[in-house]
Each structure stands twice: as structure tokens, then as C-alpha cells.
Scaffold this active site. Structure first.
Site, PDB file in Angstrom:
ATOM      1  N   LYS A   1     -82.768  39.432  37.201  1.00 18.64           N
ATOM      2  CA  LYS A   1     -83.360  40.714  37.623  1.00 18.64           C
ATOM      3  C   LYS A   1     -83.494  41.554  36.375  1.00 18.64           C
ATOM      4  CE  LYS A   1     -81.330  44.378  39.860  1.00 18.64           C
ATOM      5  NZ  LYS A   1     -80.954  45.241  40.988  1.00 18.64           N
TER       6      LYS A   1
ATOM      7  N   MET B   1     -69.231  52.258  45.740  1.00 20.38           N
ATOM      8  CA  MET B   1     -70.468  51.537  45.417  1.00 20.38           C
ATOM      9  C   MET B   1     -71.249  52.143  44.256  1.00 20.38           C
ATOM     10  SD  MET B   1     -70.042  49.257  47.629  1.00 20.38           S
ATOM     11  CE  MET B   1     -71.496  48.310  47.243  1.00 20.38           C
TER      12      MET B   1
ATOM     13  N   HIS C   1     -80.836  58.099  46.835  1.00 23.73           N
ATOM     14  CA  HIS C   1     -81.740  57.051  47.337  1.00 23.73           C
ATOM     15  C   HIS C   1     -80.997  55.951  48.108  1.00 23.73           C
ATOM     16  CE1 HIS C   1     -85.175  54.412  47.487  1.00 23.73           C
ATOM     17  NE2 HIS C   1     -84.460  53.458  46.927  1.00 23.73           N
ATOM     18  N   GLN C   2     -79.858  55.497  47.569  1.00 19.96           N
ATOM     19  CA  GLN C   2     -79.151  54.373  48.199  1.00 19.96           C
ATOM     20  C   GLN C   2     -78.485  54.743  49.521  1.00 19.96           C
ATOM     21  OE1 GLN C   2     -79.320  51.395  46.678  1.00 19.96           O
ATOM     22  NE2 GLN C   2     -80.300  52.299  44.896  1.00 19.96           N
TER      23      GLN C   2
ATOM     24  N   ARG D   1     -79.462  44.935  49.216  1.00 16.12           N
ATOM     25  CA  ARG D   1     -78.354  44.057  48.803  1.00 16.12           C
ATOM     26  C   ARG D   1     -77.095  44.862  48.493  1.00 16.12           C
ATOM     27  NH1 ARG D   1     -76.545  45.698  43.650  1.00 16.12           N
ATOM     28  NH2 ARG D   1     -77.334  44.404  41.960  1.00 16.12           N
TER      29      ARG D   1
ATOM     30  N   SER E   1     -73.521  59.088  41.370  1.00 14.18           N
ATOM     31  CA  SER E   1     -73.540  58.818  39.921  1.00 14.18           C
ATOM     32  C   SER E   1     -72.460  59.639  39.233  1.00 14.18           C
ATOM     33  CB  SER E   1     -74.900  59.202  39.345  1.00 14.18           C
ATOM     34  OG  SER E   1     -75.926  58.569  40.059  1.00 14.18           O
TER      35      SER E   1
ATOM     36  N   GLY F   1     -67.532  47.731  44.565  1.00 15.70           N
ATOM     37  CA  GLY F   1     -68.840  47.050  44.576  1.00 15.70           C
ATOM     38  C   GLY F   1     -69.598  47.341  43.299  1.00 15.70           C
TER      39      GLY F   1
HETATM   40  P1  NAD Z   1     -79.758  58.882  43.135  1.00 23.23           P
HETATM   41  O1  NAD Z   1     -80.074  59.374  41.756  1.00 23.23           O
HETATM   42  O2  NAD Z   1     -80.837  58.819  44.148  1.00 23.23           O
HETATM   43  O3  NAD Z   1     -78.562  59.767  43.773  1.00 23.23           O
HETATM   44  C1  NAD Z   1     -77.439  60.131  43.008  1.00 23.23           C
HETATM   45  C2  NAD Z   1     -76.333  60.633  43.899  1.00 23.23           C
HETATM   46  O4  NAD Z   1     -75.191  60.932  43.088  1.00 23.23           O
HETATM   47  C3  NAD Z   1     -76.678  61.910  44.632  1.00 23.23           C
HETATM   48  O5  NAD Z   1     -76.012  61.924  45.880  1.00 23.23           O
HETATM   49  C4  NAD Z   1     -76.079  62.985  43.725  1.00 23.23           C
HETATM   50  O6  NAD Z   1     -75.778  64.184  44.403  1.00 23.23           O
HETATM   51  C5  NAD Z   1     -74.814  62.296  43.299  1.00 23.23           C
HETATM   52  N1  NAD Z   1     -74.255  62.805  42.059  1.00 23.23           N
HETATM   53  C6  NAD Z   1     -74.844  62.824  40.833  1.00 23.23           C
HETATM   54  N2  NAD Z   1     -73.988  63.359  39.940  1.00 23.23           N
HETATM   55  C7  NAD Z   1     -72.857  63.679  40.608  1.00 23.23           C
HETATM   56  C8  NAD Z   1     -71.625  64.259  40.228  1.00 23.23           C
HETATM   57  N3  NAD Z   1     -71.367  64.620  38.970  1.00 23.23           N
HETATM   58  N4  NAD Z   1     -70.675  64.440  41.189  1.00 23.23           N
HETATM   59  C9  NAD Z   1     -70.926  64.071  42.462  1.00 23.23           C
HETATM   60  N5  NAD Z   1     -72.063  63.510  42.878  1.00 23.23           N
HETATM   61  C10 NAD Z   1     -73.026  63.324  41.957  1.00 23.23           C
HETATM   62  O7  NAD Z   1     -79.073  57.465  42.910  1.00 23.23           O
HETATM   63  P2  NAD Z   1     -78.935  56.257  43.954  1.00 23.23           P
HETATM   64  O8  NAD Z   1     -80.070  55.330  43.770  1.00 23.23           O
HETATM   65  O9  NAD Z   1     -78.623  56.765  45.315  1.00 23.23           O
HETATM   66  O10 NAD Z   1     -77.647  55.523  43.342  1.00 23.23           O
HETATM   67  C11 NAD Z   1     -76.369  56.137  43.432  1.00 23.23           C
HETATM   68  C12 NAD Z   1     -75.430  55.453  42.457  1.00 23.23           C
HETATM   69  O11 NAD Z   1     -75.259  54.085  42.847  1.00 23.23           O
HETATM   70  C13 NAD Z   1     -75.959  55.394  41.032  1.00 23.23           C
HETATM   71  O12 NAD Z   1     -74.896  55.711  40.158  1.00 23.23           O
HETATM   72  C14 NAD Z   1     -76.413  53.971  40.833  1.00 23.23           C
HETATM   73  O13 NAD Z   1     -76.339  53.540  39.507  1.00 23.23           O
HETATM   74  C15 NAD Z   1     -75.412  53.252  41.713  1.00 23.23           C
HETATM   75  N6  NAD Z   1     -75.863  51.936  42.209  1.00 23.23           N
HETATM   76  C16 NAD Z   1     -74.928  50.969  42.312  1.00 23.23           C
HETATM   77  C17 NAD Z   1     -75.293  49.712  42.777  1.00 23.23           C
HETATM   78  C18 NAD Z   1     -74.245  48.635  42.924  1.00 23.23           C
HETATM   79  O14 NAD Z   1     -74.592  47.486  43.167  1.00 23.23           O
HETATM   80  N7  NAD Z   1     -72.992  48.962  42.849  1.00 23.23           N
HETATM   81  C19 NAD Z   1     -76.623  49.450  43.134  1.00 23.23           C
HETATM   82  C20 NAD Z   1     -77.557  50.487  43.050  1.00 23.23           C
HETATM   83  C21 NAD Z   1     -77.163  51.741  42.595  1.00 23.23           C
END
Ligand code: NAD
Length: 321
Positions: A67, A219, A137-138, A110, A199, A292
Site C-alpha cells: 500500500k 486506534m 474521518h475514521q 480495515r 491524532s 491497533g
Molecule cells: P482526521 O484528521 O479526520 O481526524 C482527526 C481526529 O483527531 C479528530 O477527531 C480531531 O479532533 C482529533 N484530534 C486531533 N488533534 C487532537 C488532539 N491534540 N487532541 C485530541 N484530539 C485531537 O483523521 P482520521 O482519518 O479520522 O484519523 C484519526 C487518526 O487515526 C489519525 O491519527 C490517523 O493517522 C489514525 N489512523 C490509524 C489507523 C490504524 O490502522 N491504526 C488507520 C487510519 C488512521
């Protein structure tokens, strides 16, 4: 070779398919039948982007590929998802390119499937309150998948920007469930299952806030420096993960490991629970935590399933290289 577009992925892969693909590959990893290769992730010095590769081989499912993609923070302003990725699948017998599969929707399903696998194998059967930390988004994918795993009666949520919780409230309402926006301490004290998907780079949930018997799926932490929960909570909980090597370096457990609160041997691969080699939860009062971290094999597993289903349903575009 075939091309499976983002739209085709959405049409052919449901939450059930993603769950089965991810559960199978976690089990294969724990049996030693599937391997993730070292991850490459670099700041490219342009558009503030992080770009990289996650690659692996599943000898049981015969998925070989990579990926490729990353994070472009300016995308939201352009009406695009910040995370962008594409999966390349290769024929493990010949090395020929088999499929190009859109990776954005698949990443979300996933990742939601991974927390759902942890809920099925680790959460108490009588879990009633689901706590969502994060509303990006997630989060909607996470919520929809989690709600199918237990007989939840209520959803509570916290987000840095509270109005964003509206989309989680709408899903809960659609499912006939109550939704409440709460402070973090209240969320941790009430929820039977907590999903953190932010994040953040700091502890959002503290050890003493969480009640006995809770299952927490962390996650969001998939990079060095990110953090969602108190390292003392990680030390108090029984910790499971998708891949131990990632958990201790770039997952939620990195901080508890770095401060010496736990060691690598305190972390169990969830595949061992799936395979029946570890009992998982051993008491109703135990706190279980799933780290995760997100592995390339999850992407390859769902992309392979998408490629097969799209071909069967006439939704794949065939081209000669
Ligand atoms: P996004 O940018 O759409 O949303 C970010 C989220 O984090 C929001 O709810 C925001 O309010 C919150 N946030 C940001 N900074 C913050 C802080 N300092 N304190 C508290 N909350 C905070 O991102 P997304 O696509 O929803 O992804 C969320 C996280 O999941 C990202 O960090 C991304 O890298 C991670 N992720 C992990 C996996 C995995 O397999 N583990 C897969 C995809 C995404």
C-alpha cells in the site's frame, strides 16, 4: 491486470467482508504464515506531506503487495480526504502486477474491522455503553462497525471540537440508540468499550478514570510520538495488538515501553487469541486494551478480497500492461 476503483471498492466490500479478511490475516500473522515488511514513511518536504509504503506477504491467503500513500494535510480544503493511498497486488507465483486497488475506503473499513475484531475477542459480552473518542474521518466507520459487535444501548462521545460529534450522534440515532456528548472523564467512567481514534500526542484517557471490565481499542496512534491514553493505563491493562514490533515502536504501547512500565513480553498478538493460543480476557473485571497500529497485511487482505469480488461482479476494469 485489473483496476478496482474507490467506487467499486465501496460497492463490493462491506463491513462483514472486511472483518473476515482482517481476522484471518491477524490469525495468519500469529501462526507465522504472514509477514509485514519494514515500513517506509518519510516527510517529502512538499505540501507538508508524509509519504510511504506498507508491504507484506500472506502465504496462507496468497496476498503479496504494497500500500503506497500517506497524509496530505491540505487535502480537506480541496474537498479530498487527507489520507490518500493505493494498493498494488502482485501474483506471488510470478511477480506480475495483478491489481491496482483504491486504498482510501479500504483503509477506513480495515481499521474499523481491526477494532471490531478486538471487541469480538476481548470485550465483555454484556457491554452496553460504547464510548467514542474522536470524530474525524475514521470515526464513523469505527462506530458503524463496533455497533454490530455487541448489543450496545447507548453511545457517548468526546471530540476536541464537540460540534463534529454530530455525525456520530446521527448514526446512533439511525440505529435507535441514545447519544450523549460528554467530558473525557465521564466517558471513561461510563463506557464498557472505548474506541480512541484521534491524532492526539498526549494522554486523553487517564488510568484512574477507567472502570474495571472495560475494553479499550486505541486506534489513532500509528506513528512515533502520537499518544491517546495514559501509559499507566496501558501498564494496568492486559495489552493486545495487531503486531508487537509496531506496538512497541510506533503504537500506543510505545510510551509505556519507553518509560519501562511494561516490556515487550507483556503484549500479546491478537492473532494468538483468534487462534485459541491465548485465552484473551480472563475475568469480568480485567481491563483489556487493543493497540491497533495498522499493518500493511490488513490492506492487502481487504484489497485482495475487493479484487476478487469486483472481478466476480464485473466491476473490475481489465487492462494489459
Ligand atoms: P482526521 O484528521 O479526520 O481526524 C482527526 C481526529 O483527531 C479528530 O477527531 C480531531 O479532533 C482529533 N484530534 C486531533 N488533534 C487532537 C488532539 N491534540 N487532541 C485530541 N484530539 C485531537 O483523521 P482520521 O482519518 O479520522 O484519523 C484519526 C487518526 O487515526 C489519525 O491519527 C490517523 O493517522 C489514525 N489512523 C490509524 C489507523 C490504524 O490502522 N491504526 C488507520 C487510519 C488512521
Amino acid at each position: 491486470m485489473i483496476i478496482v476503483t474507490e467506487e467499486a471498492c465501496k460497492q463490493v466490500i462491506g463491513r462483514g467482508d472486511a472483518f473476515s479478511a482482517v481476522e484471518s490475516v491477524f490469525a495468519a500473522m500469529a501462526r507465522g504464515d504472514a509477514w509485514n515488511f519494514p515500513v517506509v514513511r518519510e516527510a517529502i518536504g512538499y505540501a507538508d506531506a508524509l509519504y510511504g509504503f506498507k508491504s507484506g506477504f500472506d502465504k496462507a491467503g496468497l496476498s503479496l503487495g504494497v500500500k503506497s500513500g500517506g497524509y496530505w494535510p491540505g487535502n480537506a480544503a480541496k474537498g479530498l480526504t487527507n489520507h490518500q493511498s493505493t494498493v498494488f497486488l502482485f501474483d506471488p507465483d510470478t511477480g506480475q502486477l495483478q491489481a491496482l486497488v483504491g486504498g482510501n475506503y479500504l483503509t477506513a473499513v480495515r481499521t474499523a474491522a481491526a477494532s471490531s475484531v478486538s471487541i469480538v475477542h476481548l470485550a465483555r459480552k454484556d457491554a452496553k455503553v460504547l464510548g467514542m473518542v474522536g470524530a474525524g474521518h475514521q470515526s464513523t466507520f469505527q462506530l458503524l462497525a463496533a455497533l454490530e459487535q455487541r448489543d450496545f444501548e447507548k453511545v457517548i462521545g468526546w471530540n476536541l471540537h464537540a460540534p463534529d460529534l454530530e455525525k456520530l450522534a446521527a448514526i446512533a440515532k439511525e440505529k435507535g440508540l441514545a447519544f450523549e456528548s460528554v467530558e473525557r472523564e465521564q466517558l471513561a467512567g461510563e463506557a464498557d468499550v472505548i474506541i480512541t481514534i484521534t491524532s492526539a500526542h498526549e494522554s486523553l484517557i487517564m488510568k484512574d478514570w477507567v472502570k474495571p471490565g472495560t475494553h479499550i481499542a486505541c486506534m489513532g496512534t500509528d506513528t512515533k510520538g502520537k499518544q491517546e491514553v495514559d501509559p499507566k493505563l496501558v501498564a494496568k491493562a492486559t495489552v493486545f495488538t495487531d503486531e508487537i514490533a509496531q506496538s512497541i515502536t510506533l503504537g500506543e504501547a510505545q510510551h509505556a515501553i519507553a518509560s519501562g512500565l511494561i516490556g515487550e513480553n507483556d503484549i500479546t498478538a491478537i492473532g494468538d487469541v483468534i487462534n485459541g493460543d491465548h485465552p484473551g480476557r480472563t475475568s469480568e473485571s480485567e481491563i483489556t486494551l487493543f493497540d491497533g497500529t495498522g499493518v500493511g497485511l490488513q490492506d492487502l487482505a481487504v484489497a485482495s478480497a475487493a479484487a476478487k469480488l469486483a472481478e466476480q461482479q464485473g466491476m473490475a476494469q481489465k487492462i494489459e500492461l
